[in-house]
Design a protein around this motif. Structure first.
Motif, PDB file in Angstrom:
ATOM      1  N   GLN A 395       0.859  -1.191   0.000  1.00  0.00           N
ATOM      2  CA  GLN A 395       0.000   0.000   0.000  1.00  0.00           C
ATOM      3  C   GLN A 395       0.890   1.234   0.000  1.00  0.00           C
ATOM      4  N   LYS A 396       0.524   2.229  -0.838  1.00  0.00           N
ATOM      5  CA  LYS A 396       1.413   3.387  -0.963  1.00  0.00           C
ATOM      6  C   LYS A 396       0.643   4.602  -1.449  1.00  0.00           C
ATOM      7  N   ASP A 397       1.077   5.783  -0.973  1.00  0.00           N
ATOM      8  CA  ASP A 397       0.518   7.037  -1.472  1.00  0.00           C
ATOM      9  C   ASP A 397       1.170   7.377  -2.805  1.00  0.00           C
ATOM     10  N   TYR A 398       0.358   7.808  -3.775  1.00  0.00           N
ATOM     11  CA  TYR A 398       0.865   8.234  -5.076  1.00  0.00           C
ATOM     12  C   TYR A 398       0.266   9.589  -5.433  1.00  0.00           C
ATOM     13  N   TYR A 445      -2.852   3.862  -3.181  1.00  0.00           N
ATOM     14  CA  TYR A 445      -2.958   2.654  -4.011  1.00  0.00           C
ATOM     15  C   TYR A 445      -3.126   1.438  -3.103  1.00  0.00           C
ATOM     16  N   SER A 446      -4.121   0.581  -3.433  1.00  0.00           N
ATOM     17  CA  SER A 446      -4.379  -0.633  -2.665  1.00  0.00           C
ATOM     18  C   SER A 446      -3.991  -1.866  -3.476  1.00  0.00           C
ATOM     19  N   PRO A 447      -2.934  -2.580  -3.084  1.00  0.00           N
ATOM     20  CA  PRO A 447      -2.535  -3.779  -3.836  1.00  0.00           C
ATOM     21  C   PRO A 447      -3.466  -4.964  -3.620  1.00  0.00           C
ATOM     22  N   LYS A 448      -4.337  -4.862  -2.596  1.00  0.00           N
ATOM     23  CA  LYS A 448      -5.236  -5.983  -2.306  1.00  0.00           C
ATOM     24  C   LYS A 448      -6.542  -5.898  -3.091  1.00  0.00           C
ATOM     25  N   SER A 449      -6.802  -4.765  -3.698  1.00  0.00           N
ATOM     26  CA  SER A 449      -7.991  -4.612  -4.554  1.00  0.00           C
ATOM     27  C   SER A 449      -7.549  -4.877  -5.985  1.00  0.00           C
ATOM     28  N   ILE A 450      -7.959  -6.021  -6.528  1.00  0.00           N
ATOM     29  CA  ILE A 450      -7.407  -6.492  -7.804  1.00  0.00           C
ATOM     30  C   ILE A 450      -8.511  -6.634  -8.848  1.00  0.00           C
ATOM     31  N   LEU A 451      -8.213  -6.172 -10.055  1.00  0.00           N
ATOM     32  CA  LEU A 451      -9.111  -6.338 -11.198  1.00  0.00           C
ATOM     33  C   LEU A 451      -8.284  -6.755 -12.408  1.00  0.00           C
ATOM     34  N   ILE A 452      -8.887  -7.525 -13.285  1.00  0.00           N
ATOM     35  CA  ILE A 452      -8.277  -7.828 -14.581  1.00  0.00           C
ATOM     36  C   ILE A 452      -8.615  -6.681 -15.527  1.00  0.00           C
ATOM     37  N   TYR A 453      -7.652  -6.325 -16.361  1.00  0.00           N
ATOM     38  CA  TYR A 453      -7.833  -5.164 -17.245  1.00  0.00           C
ATOM     39  C   TYR A 453      -7.513  -5.546 -18.689  1.00  0.00           C
ATOM     40  N   TYR A 454      -8.442  -5.244 -19.578  1.00  0.00           N
ATOM     41  CA  TYR A 454      -8.238  -5.424 -21.019  1.00  0.00           C
ATOM     42  C   TYR A 454      -7.968  -4.045 -21.617  1.00  0.00           C
ATOM     43  N   ASP A 455      -6.813  -3.888 -22.254  1.00  0.00           N
ATOM     44  CA  ASP A 455      -6.333  -2.571 -22.662  1.00  0.00           C
ATOM     45  C   ASP A 455      -7.250  -1.919 -23.684  1.00  0.00           C
ATOM     46  N   PHE A 456      -7.780  -0.753 -23.323  1.00  0.00           N
ATOM     47  CA  PHE A 456      -8.645  -0.015 -24.235  1.00  0.00           C
ATOM     48  C   PHE A 456      -7.898   0.439 -25.486  1.00  0.00           C
TER      49      PHE A 456
END
Length: 465
Positions: A395-398, A445-456
């Motif tokens: 987890q980190k601030d960005y 940023y939350s590394p534990k919240s995960i989604l699959i992403y298909y590049d637009f």
């Protein structure tokens, strides 16, 4: 060769005298009245009565086992639970604090109706506890791939089982019958440490590979049984309130929208959210699909493609949730994605925006935080790297997180002036996050919240912004 039917297996002596401890460990508070369906010889009930000074009633179809249970429990009803109405046995409505189904529901012809009818026997906010075999177990899947579905005298393929459930179907059953699941125990027959899994993995079997398996799915695959604790749901008030309003702009590409919504429904507790879909002048097939959606869904239809940024602002204006979640339809939410975002947002009042980890279908990183590069352009960190690299696992601030999956408090969103509709591409979130920062709020940023992403970027350029 002598003919033997699979259903002629005789249960051994321990079948009705199982003294399990996993179910009693899920009892909380000080229950006064407990009903156990399929109480067997009453061993578990006897254990629970020793722990709590409670009235304990059992229902058992096997006469021999029931007579032994009568010596241990307060009362035993000898009957097939599907063929009786328990209110005919001097049991009043809203009588029990708990109803227990230990390895029972899979044996019933219609477990759904049984669960539903028994809500009337529970006190308001009473609980059921049920242990149910997992048909999505990896050994069963491998056996099926090899062409085998062999009934046995016990276990997942017990020859007396009439119904088979995956975890998702268990969740659906309880929700449809008027219960909210509050706890799940995963029972395994082999050791497994889920914390060793980072990101998505592939499970290789001799004849097939199961790809993009999350930690939660791996835990399910290796479980032989689930123990479910669910609470009776009181009829909701007429006005519904939501924790989150999930805003999804769409423009054609119906396949992406379907898989996004499928992942959302499968992996998100339904009481947490409403969905707001902003249709940017899609073709007929998308419009027809959106018309058929049911539940807590709002549809905004534009006659021209206004782009992602304007669509997000449109959705926010009709949202009722405490939080707004902007979600690209090119994503597929994974288990726990939204709960992790909410938990992080509520852990510190200084947190204004939360972003997720987005992974390409091959398991590499698309988004794990964004910074402005030396040319003052948004740059996604660690793109294309393995999901489990240390930099992307903390987890980190960005400065910025992507609006492909971004959570922000509704009030804060309007306080900072929404998305600036002059911006497109990565600048819209950069501008918003910077304004959030000027308000003294953190972008995390939350590394534990995960989604699959298909590049637009690989899609036809028929959607602006």
């Amino acid at each position: 060769m002598k003919f033997v039917s699979p259903v002629s297996y005789k249960k051994d002596e321990t079948y009705y005298s199982n003294n399990r401890t996993d179910i009693p460990s899920m009892l909380t508070g000080n229950p006064q009245k407990i009903l156990e369906i399929g109480c067997g010889e009453g061993k578990m009930g006897e254990l629970i009565k020793q722990r709590y000074e409670c009235e304990y009633i059992g229902v058992e179809i096997n006469c021999s086992a029931a007579h032994k249970a009568e010596k241990k429990l307060d009362r035993v009803i000898i009957a097939d639970v599907e063929k009786i109405n328990l209110t005919d046995y001097d049991i009043t409505e809203q009588y029990f604090d708990y109803i227990i189904y230990g390895d029972v529901l899979e044996h019933l012809y219609d477990p759904w109706t049984t669960l539903y009818k028994h809500t009337q026997l529970l006190k308001d906010n009473g609980y059921v506890i049920a242990s149910i075999p997992n048909i999505r177990n990896l050994e069963i899947i491998e056996s099926l791939i090899n062409g085998n579905w062999t009934y046995k005298d016990k276990g997942i393929l017990d020859s007396t089982h009439l119904r088979f459930f995956t975890l998702q179907e268990i969740k659906n059953m309880f929700a449809n019958c008027g219960y909210k699941i509050v706890d799940i125990k995963y029972l395994r027959d082999k050791p497994f440490d889920p914390n060793k899994i980072e990101g998505l993995i592939n499970i290789d079997l001799p004849k097939v590979t199961i790809k993009n398996v999350s930690k939660e799915e791996a835990l399910e695959f290796l479980s032989v049984q689930f123990v479910i604790k669910a609470q009776k749901v009181i009829a909701p008030e007429t006005t519904k309130s939501f924790k989150c309003s999930i805003i999804i702009p769409v423009c054609n590409r119906l396949g992406y929208t379907k898989q996004c919504l499928d992942g959302l429904i499968k992996n998100t507790p339904e009481d947490l959210y409403e969905v707001i879909i902003v249709d940017n002048a899609s073709r007929k097939e998308t419009k027809e699909f959106l018309k058929c959606l049911e539940g807590d869904v709002k549809i905004i239809t534009n006659t021209e493609n206004l782009g992602f940024t304007k669509a997000c602002n449109q959705g926010a204006k009709v949202a009722s949730g405490e939080y707004l979640v902007f979600l690209s339809n090119s994503t597929i939410p994974q288990p726990g994605w939204l709960e992790e975002m909410i938990q992080l947002a509520e852990s510190d009042e200084k947190i204004g925006v939360v972003g997720s980890k987005l992974l390409y279908p091959n398991g590499t990183i698309h988004h794990a935080g964004v910074v402005m590069d030396k040319n003052k352009l948004p740059s996604s960190l660690n793109e294309g790297c393995p999901a489990n690299i240390p930099e992307a696992s903390k987890q980190k601030d960005y400065q910025i997180v992507t609006a492909a999956c971004m959570l922000i408090k509704r009030k804060l969103f309007f306080d900072v002036g929404c998305f600036d509709e002059r911006h497109v591409s990565g600048f819209k979130e950069a501008d918003l996050c910077q304004r959030v920062g000027k308000k003294g709020k953190r972008v995390v940023y939350s590394p534990k919240s995960i989604l699959i992403y298909y590049d637009f970027k690989k899609r036809a350029s028929n959607q602006k912004g």
